[in-house]
Design a protein around this motif. Structure first.
Motif, PDB file in Angstrom:
ATOM      1  N   LEU A  90       0.871   4.052  -3.105  1.00  0.00           N
ATOM      2  CA  LEU A  90       0.458   5.523  -2.695  1.00  0.00           C
ATOM      3  C   LEU A  90       1.623   6.482  -3.172  1.00  0.00           C
ATOM      4  O   LEU A  90       1.585   7.612  -3.691  1.00  0.00           O
ATOM      5  CB  LEU A  90       0.154   5.781  -1.473  1.00  0.00           C
ATOM      6  N   PHE A 122      -6.519   3.071  -7.559  1.00  0.00           N
ATOM      7  CA  PHE A 122      -5.914   2.044  -7.094  1.00  0.00           C
ATOM      8  C   PHE A 122      -6.639   0.607  -7.022  1.00  0.00           C
ATOM      9  O   PHE A 122      -7.603   0.566  -6.550  1.00  0.00           O
ATOM     10  CB  PHE A 122      -5.333   2.054  -5.687  1.00  0.00           C
ATOM     11  N   ALA A 164       0.785  -1.281   0.191  1.00  0.00           N
ATOM     12  CA  ALA A 164       0.065  -0.097   0.066  1.00  0.00           C
ATOM     13  C   ALA A 164       0.812   1.317   0.114  1.00  0.00           C
ATOM     14  O   ALA A 164       0.342   2.329  -0.700  1.00  0.00           O
ATOM     15  CB  ALA A 164      -0.955  -0.162   1.255  1.00  0.00           C
ATOM     16  N   VAL A 167     -10.360   3.619  -4.363  1.00  0.00           N
ATOM     17  CA  VAL A 167      -9.521   2.247  -4.091  1.00  0.00           C
ATOM     18  C   VAL A 167     -10.642   1.227  -4.314  1.00  0.00           C
ATOM     19  O   VAL A 167     -11.535   1.053  -3.796  1.00  0.00           O
ATOM     20  CB  VAL A 167      -9.363   2.275  -2.493  1.00  0.00           C
ATOM     21  N   VAL A 197      -4.204   1.054   1.741  1.00  0.00           N
ATOM     22  CA  VAL A 197      -4.223   1.986   0.852  1.00  0.00           C
ATOM     23  C   VAL A 197      -5.319   3.057   1.302  1.00  0.00           C
ATOM     24  O   VAL A 197      -5.022   4.379   1.374  1.00  0.00           O
ATOM     25  CB  VAL A 197      -4.465   1.502  -0.543  1.00  0.00           C
TER      26      VAL A 197
END
Length: 329
Positions: A136, A216, A132, A149, A160
């Motif tokens: 990021l 993500f 994570a 996410v 995350v």
């Protein structure tokens, strides 16, 4: 200390059914290595996937597992570290891993544990939280701060979402309905059920004129590509599973950037500065968990003797949570 130890051994082509509990001779650490006596081990999706797919460096008897916590039992040449030091580690896939009573680990990737952090809680951190952190880190500041996410109910997505909120981003998420309340308690603005056919339309309506700066994805490269249209100009598509082999959108359109995340690659391709940065980040994440500033996923305990069954439960995915086993000290 015994001259041998219990370990789960892999069988080529047999998947999870081929894991066997065996006795292996206790190894001596080489230069720059330490021998860790494991106290807790955690399961990650990469574990069952590599057991099924295999790995170029694996052979009959290779021990799977990337995440462990334990105490330093023996030192190789060039390592100056007190015996008995409590450490967490993320192991390379190219050597015997953490699914054992002992593991040989490179000393320069060991993460020291806060004294008030439980072994099981620490074992739940390295692979998902460092993944994570890397994900990021791919995304610079932009004109907008809305991010999405995908799969925030899983361990990586869970971390995350928290780290993004703490960075000051406006975080949106997809997850199973039973995760929504917990994600909102972390600061996620809204969570959508990924099984609902209208979740994308609802997200876009909630965003209004604000574009997504980053997405993500924890599902697959193909899944990430299917969502690329949600990103705004100069946005970032971060693939935590797979990567984009081909651009998902036409050239000279929204000009998005494509990112792959590959934590385990640091063992083969990272240099000393990369390893030092990872170690510092890992210790900061462990400290944040110890202080309650970073919440771990719900842990599910299992007995070391039943590890293959726990891996099957993890693969099945219906129970969720982070599977962790304690080992006898």
């Amino acid at each position: 200390m015994s001259n041998d130890y219990n370990a789960w051994a892999w069988t080529p082509g047999a998947g999870l059914d081929g894991l066997q509990l065996v006795r292996k001779p206790l190894p001596n650490p080489g230069p720059g290595q330490v021998l860790v006596a494991n106290r807790a081990i955690a399961l990650n999706p990469v574990d069952w996937k590599i057991c099924q797919w295999g790995h170029p460096d694996w052979h009959q008897g290779t021990v799977p597992g990337v995440d462990g916590v334990g105490v330093v039992e023996a030192l190789g040449d060039g390592v100056d570290l007190p015996l008995g030091t409590r450490v967490a580690y993320h192991q390379t896939l190219s050597r015997d891993g953490s699914f054992a009573e002992y593991c040989l680990v490179d000393a320069n990737l060991l993460m020291y544990l806060p004294t008030n952090l439980d072994d099981s809680a620490a074992a739940a951190v390295p692979c998902p939280a460092l993944t994570a952190w890397q994900a990021l880190a791919k995304v610079p500041a932009g004109a907008n701060c809305d991010v999405l996410v995908i799969g925030a109910g899983g361990a990586v997505g869970w971390y995350v979402a928290q780290l993004a909120v703490q960075r000051g981003l406006r975080v949106w998420a997809t997850a199973g309905q039973h995760h929504h309340a917990a994600l909102k308690a972390l600061g996620v603005i809204e969570a959508y059920d990924y099984q609902a056919s209208d979740w994308q339309a609802r997200l876009q309506a909630a965003l209004g004129e604000r574009p997504l700066h980053a997405l993500f994805d924890t599902v697959s490269g193909a899944h990430a590509a299917s969502l690329a249209h949600l990103l705004g100009y100069n946005g970032h598509l971060v693939c935590i599973q797979d990567r984009q082999e081909n651009a998902p959108l036409p050239a000279f359109s929204t000009a998005i950037s494509l990112h792959e995340v590959a934590l385990n690659s640091i063992h083969a391709h990272g240099r000393l500065l990369d390893r030092q940065a990872l170690r510092v980040a890992g210790e900061q994440l462990l400290q944040a968990v110890a202080e309650g500033r970073l919440l771990s996923p719900q842990r599910r305990s299992f007995d070391f003797q039943t590890l293959p069954q726990a891996l099957r439960q993890l693969k099945d995915g219906r129970l969720g949570g982070k599977w962790v086993a304690r080992l006898a000290q």
